[in-house]
Design a protein around this motif. Structure first.
Motif, PDB file in Angstrom:
ATOM      1  N   UNK A   1      -6.322   4.235  30.292  1.00 41.61           N
ATOM      2  CA  UNK A   1      -6.164   5.368  31.007  1.00 41.61           C
ATOM      3  C   UNK A   1      -4.643   5.896  31.375  1.00 41.61           C
ATOM      4  N   UNK A   2      -3.745   4.847  31.282  1.00 38.61           N
ATOM      5  CA  UNK A   2      -2.289   5.204  31.338  1.00 38.61           C
ATOM      6  C   UNK A   2      -1.422   5.113  30.235  1.00 38.61           C
ATOM      7  N   UNK A   3      -2.090   5.256  28.930  1.00 36.64           N
ATOM      8  CA  UNK A   3      -1.207   5.249  27.797  1.00 36.64           C
ATOM      9  C   UNK A   3      -0.726   6.533  27.271  1.00 36.64           C
ATOM     10  N   UNK A   4      -1.054   7.764  28.265  1.00 38.17           N
ATOM     11  CA  UNK A   4      -0.546   8.718  27.938  1.00 38.17           C
ATOM     12  C   UNK A   4      -1.316   9.636  27.052  1.00 38.17           C
ATOM     13  N   UNK A   5      -2.480   9.195  26.641  1.00 41.42           N
ATOM     14  CA  UNK A   5      -3.506  10.119  25.493  1.00 41.42           C
ATOM     15  C   UNK A   5      -4.591  10.617  26.316  1.00 41.42           C
TER      16      UNK A   5
END
Length: 605
Positions: free
Chosen positions: A313-317
């Protein structure tokens, strides 16, 4: 008034590197400030058009009608009809009442009303965005609210009030209809007010005295919302004080009738000024597409392993992968008729909404004003005061404290170089609300300690103490003004949390999502009311100390979690204030400037 409200509203004051190139100009509003001007020029609010005050007056009257009616709900539902009365008036030494349904029923119905009124903004925002526009939605909402108020007046007439079940049924129909009108009104009035402002971007202007200043729209918006909230509380204060005395000395029918009559003035005001308002036409609701895009973005990011879920969810994608440019035309859903920029706007809208997700735990503390604290006052030494008049300490304190914060406290913090950003304000709002609940819990503990009925202070006098099954326990020897601290602390928390979320909802949302984001902010009160229903069993003797203590703990935990989750936004506050005010053309200009200067785009992607 000072030129600034606070540093959080001061745009890019502390980060001139994100200024737009000096040659970029507004054709109508003026020039953008240069980097040197951002360092040196004073920031001021723009002039506020007179039409803003007409809408603020409508809000004042609407809040008079709403709070003037709801302030007597607790006594109307909980307390019995005085002997021989057909109006419910208690007069000087008696207790006003009507339906005799008890404290749990009054708390439950009051909580339902709170839930309903703040659920309806989602409906009101949808109708305004897709079909009617904000102005027409407000007009229809006022008409619906008036019908609901009229039905409540009928429920309190002498011929109906003597039949508790009939009166209750009529009353419930009234609050449901009133809630539809009030809920449709709320998410549209504050954005409509802010849209009347002239300047929407940072511009440089020369004053008549020769001083060159920066006109900052976020400073103007902050000022407008501070005084908008002031108007709200003037209406609430006058309505509540007047109606509790109408209830006390005349009857409930008058306390419902006067707000109804005053509310009928509002349609006349907005109709008279209809040609003066800036009215954006409905552009179609973004709700369906925004929710569809959000659900699509979630695909492939969830796992039974919570660690993997968090990383995905927070990998920037999350938003990047659902941009149309990243999806083959044959694989795009039929509703994907927008461009990459629209995805960025939705991402910012959801980012603004996510900040509000902890707010229901704050509203749990505020909601105690309208039911449990009123019931607490009924068992204290009143000295002739109506038990529900003390709740007016909250709007009275706000009327004093809002100008003090605007004119004294916020300028003092700026002078001391203390940046009290929105995230910090909201966090302190949680903690101040928790402190108010601790105060209420201590007062309740002393009530139990001093009452001859012990932990049954609000109940019937036991037979062992000479009770006849009808006589209520006598009030305890604690002056009702002992509640003052709780009400003032709640008022301070509103300035820190409630006003700030109003500003945040407008300033951080893209233009085409303002009603939606504002309605989501208001919907948090509905979530809080639903959570409050879970605590109704604590809203009666002998559990009231636990009730207030639980609210304090939840508010403290909520504030702490909120701070740790969103403290990083403080660092981006200057970027956000400038970016959210931008048009698509301006954003494109910034993205080019960022690329040329090798600076990161504030939202990634």
């Amino acid at each position: 008034m000072p030129g600034n409200i606070d540093d959080a509203a001061a745009g890019i004051k502390h980060d001139p590197s994100i200024a737009v190139a000096p040659d970029f100009k507004h054709e109508e509003q003026g020039e953008y400030p240069t980097e040197e001007e951002l360092h040196t020029l004073r920031r001021v609010a723009d002039t506020i058009p007179w039409r803003v005050y007409t809408l603020a007056f409508v809000e004042l009257v609407e809040r008079f009608s709403y709070y003037g009616s709801t302030v007597v709900f607790t006594n109307f539902i909980q307390q019995p009809l005085p002997k021989g009365s057909k109006t419910g008036a208690g007069f000087k030494d008696g207790q006003s009442g009507a339906l005799n349904k008890g404290q749990q029923a009054s708390t439950g119905i009051g909580t339902f009303n709170q839930f309903w009124v703040y659920l309806m903004p989602l409906f009101g925002a949808y109708v305004a965005d897709k079909y009617l526009g904000r102005y027409k939605t407000i007009c229809y909402a006022l008409g619906i609210a008036i019908v609901g108020h009229i039905i409540m007046v009928v429920s309190a007439t002498p011929a109906v009030i003597v039949h508790p079940n009939n009166s209750l049924g009529c009353f419930l129909i009234g609050i449901i209809i009133m809630g539809v009108g009030t809920g449709a009104f709320k998410p549209n009035i504050s954005p409509l007010i802010a849209e009347q402002l002239h300047v929407t971007k940072l511009v440089v202007r020369d004053r008549p005295d020769g001083e060159r200043v920066i006109i900052d729209p976020t400073v103007t918006q902050s000022r407008v919302y501070h005084y908008f909230y002031l108007f709200i509380n003037i209406g609430a204060l006058v309505g509540q004080v007047g109606m509790v005395y109408a209830e006390k000395y005349v009857g409930f029918w008058l306390s419902f009738l006067l707000p109804t009559c005053l509310l009928c003035v509002c349609p006349l005001v907005v109709w008279y000024c209809r040609d003066k308002y800036v009215m954006a036409p409905p552009q179609g609701s973004v709700l369906g597409k925004a929710v569809g895009l959000f659900l699509l973005a979630n695909k492939g990011h969830w796992s039974l392993n919570p660690v993997k879920t968090y990383k995905r969810l927070y990998d920037g994608t999350f938003w990047e992968d659902v941009k149309p440019s990243h999806i083959e035309p044959s694989r795009r859903p039929a509703w994907m008729t927008f461009d990459d920029q629209w995805v960025d706007e939705v991402a910012r809208g959801f980012a603004a909404c996510s900040v509000f997700c902890w707010i229901p735990l704050y509203w749990l503390t505020y909601n105690q004003l309208n039911n449990n604290l009123t019931s607490q006052a009924a068992v204290m030494k009143l000295n002739g005061l109506p038990n529900d008049v003390l709740s007016n300490l909250d709007p009275f304190a706000l009327i004093i404290l809002i100008p003090l914060c605007d004119l004294v406290f916020w300028p003092f913090l700026r002078k001391m170089k203390i940046r009290f950003t929105p995230i910090k304000k909201i966090t302190m709002g949680f903690y101040t609300g928790a402190a108010a609940m601790i105060w209420a819990a201590v007062v309740q503990a002393y009530i139990y300690k001093k009452s001859i009925c012990g932990t049954g202070a609000a109940g019937v006098l036991p037979a062992s103490l000479g009770g006849d099954g009808e006589t209520m326990c006598p009030p305890v020897d604690i002056n009702v003004w002992a509640q003052t601290g709780a009400y003032i602390l709640i008022a301070i928390s509103e300035i820190l949390a409630s006003i700030t979320t109003l500003e945040y909802a407008f300033s951080k949302a893209p233009k085409n999502m303002r009603s939606l984001v504002m309605s989501f902010n208001l919907f948090m009160s509905a979530i809080s009311a639903a959570l409050g229903e879970a605590f109704v069993t604590l809203s009666a003797d002998p559990l009231l100390v636990w009730n207030y203590g639980t609210m304090a703990v939840l508010a403290f935990i909520g504030g702490t979690c909120f701070w740790f989750q969103y403290r990083g936004l403080d660092k981006e506050e200057d970027h956000l204030n400038m970016l959210f005010a931008a048009s698509r053309k301006t954003i494109a200009s910034w993205s080019i400037t960022c690329a040329l200067q090798a600076r990161p785009w504030p939202f990634g992607g």
